[in-house]
Design a protein around this motif. Structure first.
Motif, PDB file in Angstrom:
ATOM      1  N   GLU A 231       0.837  -1.345   0.096  1.00 13.62           N
ATOM      2  CA  GLU A 231       0.012  -0.003  -0.131  1.00 13.62           C
ATOM      3  C   GLU A 231       0.760   1.141  -0.009  1.00 13.62           C
ATOM      4  N   HIS A 232       2.008   1.262   0.826  1.00 11.76           N
ATOM      5  CA  HIS A 232       2.962   2.484   0.879  1.00 11.76           C
ATOM      6  C   HIS A 232       3.665   2.687  -0.533  1.00 11.76           C
ATOM      7  N   ALA A 233       3.767   1.343  -1.146  1.00 11.24           N
ATOM      8  CA  ALA A 233       4.783   1.513  -2.424  1.00 11.24           C
ATOM      9  C   ALA A 233       3.827   2.023  -3.378  1.00 11.24           C
ATOM     10  N   ARG A 234       2.680   1.811  -3.629  1.00  8.09           N
ATOM     11  CA  ARG A 234       1.397   2.117  -4.385  1.00  8.09           C
ATOM     12  C   ARG A 234       1.166   3.613  -4.192  1.00  8.09           C
ATOM     13  N   HIS A 235       1.271   4.209  -3.168  1.00  7.73           N
ATOM     14  CA  HIS A 235       0.990   5.549  -2.858  1.00  7.73           C
ATOM     15  C   HIS A 235       2.245   6.073  -3.422  1.00  7.73           C
ATOM     16  N   VAL A 236       3.521   5.890  -3.305  1.00  7.72           N
ATOM     17  CA  VAL A 236       4.531   6.623  -3.670  1.00  7.72           C
ATOM     18  C   VAL A 236       4.517   6.613  -5.193  1.00  7.72           C
ATOM     19  N   LEU A 237       4.094   5.248  -5.734  1.00  9.33           N
ATOM     20  CA  LEU A 237       4.211   5.150  -7.152  1.00  9.33           C
ATOM     21  C   LEU A 237       3.084   6.145  -7.650  1.00  9.33           C
ATOM     22  N   GLU A 238       1.860   6.452  -7.113  1.00 14.06           N
ATOM     23  CA  GLU A 238       0.849   7.250  -7.857  1.00 14.06           C
ATOM     24  C   GLU A 238       1.333   8.822  -7.667  1.00 14.06           C
ATOM     25  N   VAL A 239       2.375   9.176  -6.450  1.00 15.13           N
ATOM     26  CA  VAL A 239       2.927  10.533  -6.391  1.00 15.13           C
ATOM     27  C   VAL A 239       3.930  10.441  -7.695  1.00 15.13           C
ATOM     28  N   VAL A 240       4.600   9.591  -7.875  1.00 12.32           N
ATOM     29  CA  VAL A 240       5.393   9.577  -8.992  1.00 12.32           C
ATOM     30  C   VAL A 240       4.967   9.919 -10.571  1.00 12.32           C
ATOM     31  N   VAL A 241       3.597   9.300 -10.676  1.00 17.01           N
ATOM     32  CA  VAL A 241       2.961   9.347 -11.759  1.00 17.01           C
ATOM     33  C   VAL A 241       2.232  10.991 -11.808  1.00 17.01           C
ATOM     34  N   ARG A 242       1.744  11.597 -10.675  1.00 17.14           N
ATOM     35  CA  ARG A 242       1.220  12.618 -10.676  1.00 17.14           C
ATOM     36  C   ARG A 242       2.075  13.702 -10.817  1.00 17.14           C
ATOM     37  N   VAL A 243       3.638  13.321 -10.564  1.00 14.77           N
ATOM     38  CA  VAL A 243       4.636  14.365 -10.938  1.00 14.77           C
ATOM     39  C   VAL A 243       4.700  14.609 -12.276  1.00 14.77           C
ATOM     40  N   TYR A 244       4.779  13.615 -12.829  1.00 14.71           N
ATOM     41  CA  TYR A 244       5.211  13.717 -14.505  1.00 14.71           C
ATOM     42  C   TYR A 244       3.949  14.515 -15.062  1.00 14.71           C
ATOM     43  N   GLU A 245       2.767  14.189 -14.707  1.00 17.73           N
ATOM     44  CA  GLU A 245       1.276  14.739 -15.282  1.00 17.73           C
ATOM     45  C   GLU A 245       1.522  16.173 -14.873  1.00 17.73           C
ATOM     46  N   SER A 246       2.106  16.499 -13.712  1.00 20.83           N
ATOM     47  CA  SER A 246       2.231  18.084 -13.270  1.00 20.83           C
ATOM     48  C   SER A 246       3.128  18.656 -14.285  1.00 20.83           C
ATOM     49  N   ILE A 247       4.333  17.901 -14.464  1.00 27.67           N
ATOM     50  CA  ILE A 247       5.605  18.601 -15.385  1.00 27.67           C
ATOM     51  C   ILE A 247       4.774  19.005 -16.706  1.00 27.67           C
ATOM     52  N   ALA A 248       4.075  18.120 -17.116  1.00 31.12           N
ATOM     53  CA  ALA A 248       3.504  18.058 -18.670  1.00 31.12           C
ATOM     54  C   ALA A 248       2.648  19.359 -18.764  1.00 31.12           C
ATOM     55  N   ASP A 249       1.527  19.683 -17.630  1.00 24.11           N
ATOM     56  CA  ASP A 249       0.660  20.324 -17.914  1.00 24.11           C
ATOM     57  C   ASP A 249       0.713  21.633 -16.933  1.00 24.11           C
ATOM     58  N   GLY A 250       1.656  21.508 -15.787  1.00 28.92           N
ATOM     59  CA  GLY A 250       1.967  22.710 -14.849  1.00 28.92           C
ATOM     60  C   GLY A 250       0.728  22.917 -13.697  1.00 28.92           C
ATOM     61  N   THR A 251      -0.216  21.768 -13.700  1.00 26.80           N
ATOM     62  CA  THR A 251      -1.195  21.974 -12.833  1.00 26.80           C
ATOM     63  C   THR A 251      -0.874  21.087 -11.263  1.00 26.80           C
ATOM     64  N   THR A 252      -1.543  21.507 -10.381  1.00 26.35           N
ATOM     65  CA  THR A 252      -1.440  20.692  -9.011  1.00 26.35           C
ATOM     66  C   THR A 252      -2.366  19.330  -9.533  1.00 26.35           C
ATOM     67  N   ARG A 253      -1.808  18.359  -8.688  1.00 25.21           N
ATOM     68  CA  ARG A 253      -2.593  17.083  -8.988  1.00 25.21           C
ATOM     69  C   ARG A 253      -2.925  16.632  -7.531  1.00 25.21           C
ATOM     70  N   GLU A 254      -4.215  16.028  -7.107  1.00 22.30           N
ATOM     71  CA  GLU A 254      -4.693  15.354  -6.018  1.00 22.30           C
ATOM     72  C   GLU A 254      -4.127  13.890  -5.934  1.00 22.30           C
ATOM     73  N   ILE A 255      -3.914  13.410  -4.767  1.00 15.56           N
ATOM     74  CA  ILE A 255      -3.244  11.966  -4.798  1.00 15.56           C
ATOM     75  C   ILE A 255      -4.636  11.177  -4.177  1.00 15.56           C
ATOM     76  N   MET A 256      -4.913  10.217  -5.031  1.00 14.62           N
ATOM     77  CA  MET A 256      -6.047   9.321  -4.341  1.00 14.62           C
ATOM     78  C   MET A 256      -5.787   8.203  -3.447  1.00 14.62           C
ATOM     79  N   THR A 257      -4.380   7.760  -3.455  1.00 14.69           N
ATOM     80  CA  THR A 257      -4.302   6.386  -2.599  1.00 14.69           C
ATOM     81  C   THR A 257      -3.676   6.976  -1.274  1.00 14.69           C
ATOM     82  N   SER A 258      -3.645   6.024  -0.405  1.00 20.10           N
ATOM     83  CA  SER A 258      -3.069   6.255   0.946  1.00 20.10           C
ATOM     84  C   SER A 258      -2.473   4.907   1.620  1.00 20.10           C
ATOM     85  N   PHE A 259      -2.033   4.914   2.849  1.00 20.93           N
ATOM     86  CA  PHE A 259      -1.435   3.631   3.159  1.00 20.93           C
ATOM     87  C   PHE A 259      -1.690   3.894   4.702  1.00 20.93           C
TER      88      PHE A 259
END
Length: 259
Positions: A231-259
């Protein structure tokens, strides 16, 4: 544990090291007050500059890897182990060095193109209210900055030296030590900087990579509680995915997972 009753743990193991566990305990004790800010970095020039690297380093500089997936996940696991889940993320990334010369291994002497950001700055908002900043880079020749700092209402903790070593020193700055009676620590803190401190024993028996295997074996034997959950690793992976989405469009991303 999954439905089959098997133990599942994920890398990286840095969240299970003595330094990070001690820092998490200190933060959660309230001894230096509520955590307010985390600053961290993980960077070097990447595998193209490693003289002893024996593979193809080019993949690390493309969109399938990059410095966040290769290096930044260590700090992200540590920051979330200490401060809990991330609520929002915003990031910027750039290609700082577009062309690299490979210095070691079978491809030594060749040139390669960098096709994905090799410098990434990440801003984090933790669910508990603290903010965080992380630099993850393949364009960092050298640094003397701490690899992680946690700032609290009445003090700061700075970890420097080699983040992959088992004996990196800790520096603690205390405005006062008013919380020590309620949350006694492993030593008294003087007002000001307390430098070169070593977290209490037992010491980690191995450097970082070996410690991960040792922790897994101890959990299988029922001698330790798993600290590296899926669960912790899934959360960190989502953060990484949202990081690159944010780089692409400059917007803030909400994180949906937790642990």
């Amino acid at each position: 544990r999954v439905a089959a009753g098997l133990l599942l743990m994920c890398a990286p193991v840095s969240a299970a090291t003595r330094h990070v566990r001690w820092l998490g305990d200190l933060v959660r004790s309230g001894r230096l007050g509520r955590p307010t800010l985390a600053l961290a970095q993980c960077g070097n020039m990447g595998p193209a500059s490693w003289l002893d690297y024996t593979g193809d380093p080019t993949v690390f500089y493309g969109p399938s890897v990059g410095p966040v997936l290769d290096l930044g996940i260590y700090r992200l696991h540590e920051m979330t182990a200490i401060l809990g889940p991330v609520r929002r993320v915003q990031a910027m990334g750039a290609i700082a060095i577009p062309e690299r010369r490979i210095l070691g291994g079978p491809m030594a002497g060749r040139s390669m193109r960098v096709t994905s950001p090799d410098n990434v700055l990440i801003h984090l908002e933790f669910a508990g209210g603290a903010l965080g900043q992380l630099l993850s880079s393949f364009a960092l020749p050298a640094t003397e900055q701490p690899w992680i700092e946690i700032h609290m209402e009445r003090g700061s903790v700075s970890l420097r030296g080699d983040a992959f070593a088992a004996d990196s020193p800790a520096d603690v700055f205390a405005i006062d030590d008013a919380g020590s009676a309620a949350a006694p620590g492993w030593n008294a803190l003087s007002v000001g900087w307390n430098r070169g401190l070593v977290p209490p024993p037992p010491a980690d028996p191995f450097p970082l990579i070996g410690h991960g295997a040792a922790h897994f074996i101890a959990c299988l034997a029922g001698e330790a509680t798993p600290l590296l959950t899926a669960e912790h690793a899934r959360h960190v992976l989502e953060v990484v995915v949202r990081v690159y989405e944010s780089i692409a469009d400059g917007t803030t991303r909400e994180i949906m997972t937790s642990f």
